[in-house]
Design a protein around this motif. Structure first.
Motif, mmCIF file in Angstrom:
data_model
loop_
_atom_site.group_PDB
_atom_site.id
_atom_site.type_symbol
_atom_site.label_atom_id
_atom_site.label_comp_id
_atom_site.label_asym_id
_atom_site.label_seq_id
_atom_site.Cartn_x
_atom_site.Cartn_y
_atom_site.Cartn_z
ATOM 1 N N SER A 231 28.950 41.008 36.648
ATOM 2 C CA SER A 231 29.333 39.632 36.927
ATOM 3 C C SER A 231 29.152 38.783 35.671
ATOM 4 C CB SER A 231 28.472 39.074 38.061
ATOM 5 O OG SER A 231 28.784 37.724 38.307
ATOM 6 N N PHE A 232 30.158 37.959 35.366
ATOM 7 C CA PHE A 232 30.120 37.097 34.195
ATOM 8 C C PHE A 232 30.287 35.646 34.617
ATOM 9 C CE2 PHE A 232 32.059 41.123 32.942
ATOM 10 C CZ PHE A 232 31.285 41.503 31.850
ATOM 11 N N GLU A 233 29.747 34.740 33.824
ATOM 12 C CA GLU A 233 30.050 33.333 34.037
ATOM 13 C C GLU A 233 31.529 33.114 33.752
ATOM 14 O OE1 GLU A 233 27.570 30.804 31.741
ATOM 15 O OE2 GLU A 233 25.734 31.295 32.837
ATOM 16 N N VAL A 234 32.194 32.379 34.642
ATOM 17 C CA VAL A 234 33.618 32.104 34.439
ATOM 18 C C VAL A 234 33.834 31.390 33.113
ATOM 19 C CG1 VAL A 234 35.588 30.783 35.323
ATOM 20 C CG2 VAL A 234 34.133 32.085 36.894
ATOM 21 N N SER A 235 32.943 30.485 32.755
ATOM 22 C CA SER A 235 33.083 29.763 31.488
ATOM 23 C C SER A 235 33.014 30.707 30.302
ATOM 24 C CB SER A 235 31.996 28.690 31.360
ATOM 25 O OG SER A 235 30.702 29.273 31.402
ATOM 26 N N ARG A 236 32.226 31.778 30.415
ATOM 27 C CA ARG A 236 32.157 32.747 29.321
ATOM 28 C C ARG A 236 33.499 33.460 29.157
ATOM 29 N NH1 ARG A 236 28.726 38.472 29.025
ATOM 30 N NH2 ARG A 236 29.919 39.299 27.269
ATOM 31 N N CYS A 237 34.091 33.883 30.262
ATOM 32 C CA CYS A 237 35.364 34.611 30.200
ATOM 33 C C CYS A 237 36.468 33.738 29.618
ATOM 34 C CB CYS A 237 35.765 35.085 31.596
ATOM 35 S SG CYS A 237 34.578 36.221 32.368
ATOM 36 N N THR B 66 38.479 24.122 38.215
ATOM 37 C CA THR B 66 37.625 22.970 38.502
ATOM 38 C C THR B 66 36.312 23.120 37.742
ATOM 39 O OG1 THR B 66 36.524 23.998 40.411
ATOM 40 C CG2 THR B 66 38.608 22.817 40.814
ATOM 41 N N ASP B 67 35.610 22.022 37.623
ATOM 42 C CA ASP B 67 34.308 22.070 36.956
ATOM 43 C C ASP B 67 33.349 22.991 37.698
ATOM 44 O OD1 ASP B 67 35.357 20.263 35.177
ATOM 45 O OD2 ASP B 67 34.301 18.517 36.003
ATOM 46 N N GLU B 68 33.428 23.007 39.016
ATOM 47 C CA GLU B 68 32.545 23.865 39.800
ATOM 48 C C GLU B 68 32.829 25.346 39.518
ATOM 49 O OE1 GLU B 68 34.308 21.338 40.997
ATOM 50 O OE2 GLU B 68 32.620 19.926 41.227
ATOM 51 N N GLN B 69 34.103 25.706 39.399
ATOM 52 C CA GLN B 69 34.448 27.099 39.118
ATOM 53 C C GLN B 69 33.906 27.566 37.779
ATOM 54 O OE1 GLN B 69 38.706 26.646 39.651
ATOM 55 N NE2 GLN B 69 38.670 27.937 41.490
ATOM 56 N N ARG C 247 42.658 38.558 33.655
ATOM 57 C CA ARG C 247 43.237 39.296 34.775
ATOM 58 C C ARG C 247 42.225 40.243 35.418
ATOM 59 N NH1 ARG C 247 48.528 42.107 33.350
ATOM 60 N NH2 ARG C 247 49.103 41.724 35.527
ATOM 61 N N ARG C 248 41.377 40.888 34.611
ATOM 62 C CA ARG C 248 40.383 41.810 35.191
ATOM 63 C C ARG C 248 39.113 41.062 35.591
ATOM 64 N NH1 ARG C 248 38.272 47.202 35.463
ATOM 65 N NH2 ARG C 248 36.059 47.254 34.909
ATOM 66 N N ALA C 249 38.461 40.393 34.623
ATOM 67 C CA ALA C 249 37.149 39.805 34.905
ATOM 68 C C ALA C 249 37.227 38.627 35.867
ATOM 69 C CB ALA C 249 36.489 39.375 33.586
ATOM 70 N N VAL C 250 38.182 37.716 35.653
ATOM 71 C CA VAL C 250 38.248 36.507 36.479
ATOM 72 C C VAL C 250 39.064 36.727 37.753
ATOM 73 C CG1 VAL C 250 39.020 34.101 36.567
ATOM 74 C CG2 VAL C 250 37.899 34.975 34.504
ATOM 75 N N LEU C 251 40.246 37.342 37.621
ATOM 76 C CA LEU C 251 41.142 37.492 38.770
ATOM 77 C C LEU C 251 40.895 38.774 39.558
ATOM 78 C CD1 LEU C 251 44.470 36.151 37.214
ATOM 79 C CD2 LEU C 251 42.757 34.917 38.569
ATOM 80 N N GLY C 252 40.096 39.702 38.989
ATOM 81 C CA GLY C 252 39.680 40.871 39.758
ATOM 82 C C GLY C 252 40.647 42.037 39.776
ATOM 83 N N ASP C 253 41.674 42.033 38.921
ATOM 84 C CA ASP C 253 42.595 43.171 38.846
ATOM 85 C C ASP C 253 41.897 44.309 38.108
ATOM 86 O OD1 ASP C 253 44.601 45.014 38.411
ATOM 87 O OD2 ASP C 253 46.098 43.549 37.802
ATOM 88 N N PRO C 254 41.651 45.446 38.745
ATOM 89 C CA PRO C 254 40.880 46.515 38.084
ATOM 90 C C PRO C 254 41.629 47.195 36.942
ATOM 91 C CG PRO C 254 41.704 47.254 40.207
ATOM 92 C CD PRO C 254 41.996 45.791 40.137
#
Length: 245
Positions: free
Chosen positions: A215-221, A194-197, A136-143
């Protein structure tokens, strides 16, 4: 009995020292060298990488053995978006089975700690926090995605605005309601993934919180969520078996 808490012993030298029955909890052993040791009946759990015994890195051997014992474990390291969806579907099914076993027990036992670990209900609270932090915070941006029942890991420093109430004792139904909401969020994210995301990086959240504003890699999160869910379910199953006994 000596006790060392919140101390920096980096570079210390222990020679001809008896450490029988010692407990090392939340310690950083990076770069430690142990020679001429008697290592018998030792139990090690944690984030282990490049552990050499007599010159052999035993981590790949342990990893292979764990995958042999738990064939679904290998699915927690997916290579593409479909793999993440498959892993999450599996986790939801496994957690459903675990929750049913928990419901069959007296609720007061679900607040009990085994060997100083989190209780079953505290484990659910921590997984709510993990989802709030990394999805919710890292990927979706909810602070500030937090719920009052969120329970951060013990070694995390206090962060303004992030709940950490160890004294509260919610009912199983209360905590599972929050869990269901958060698991639904993850399910929705994976459904559209998606694979690109997976190869993209998150937009840093500038407001204070956890994780830090970077900034984090989405795959890491998302990989963090799979790992947290898998390991904490294994811990929960282990402790429920002890409590049932």
């Amino acid at each position: 009995m000596a006790e060392f808490k919140e101390q920096d012993l980096s570079g210390a030298r222990f020679e001809d020292v008896r450490l029988r029955d010692a407990v090392f909890d939340k310690v950083d052993l990076t770069g430690v060298t142990i020679r001429g040791a008697r290592v018998v009946d030792v139990s090690i759990d944690g984030d282990i990488d490049n552990l050499r015994v007599w010159g052999v890195d035993v981590v790949p051997l342990i990893d292979a053995e764990l995958n042999r014992r738990h064939p679904d474990r290998a699915k927690m390291s997916p290579a593409d978006a479909d793999g993440y969806r498959e892993a999450w579907e599996l986790l939801e099914r496994l957690w459903g089975e675990t929750v049913e076993r928990a419901r069959a027990m007296p609720e007061e036992l679900l607040h009990e700690s085994v060997d100083g670990e989190w209780s079953f209900i505290e484990t659910q609270r921590h997984l709510v926090f993990a989802t709030d932090a990394w999805v919710r915070r890292a990927v979706l941006g909810d602070p500030a995605p937090w719920d009052p029942l969120d329970l951060p890991h013990d070694e995390m420093a206090d962060v303004p605005g992030v709940p950490r109430d160890r004294a509260v004792r919610p009912s199983l139904d209360e905590v599972l309601a929050v869990r269901a909401d958060r698991m639904g969020t993850v399910r929705d994210v994976f459904a559209e993934l998606t694979d690109e995301q997976l190869r993209e990086r998150t937009v840093p959240v500038t407001e204070p919180g956890y994780p830090e504003s970077e900034s984090f890699e989405v795959s890491r999160c998302l990989g963090c969520i799979l790992s947290e869910e898998w390991h904490h379910r294994m811990y929960a199953e282990r402790d429920l078996a002890i409590l049932r006994g």
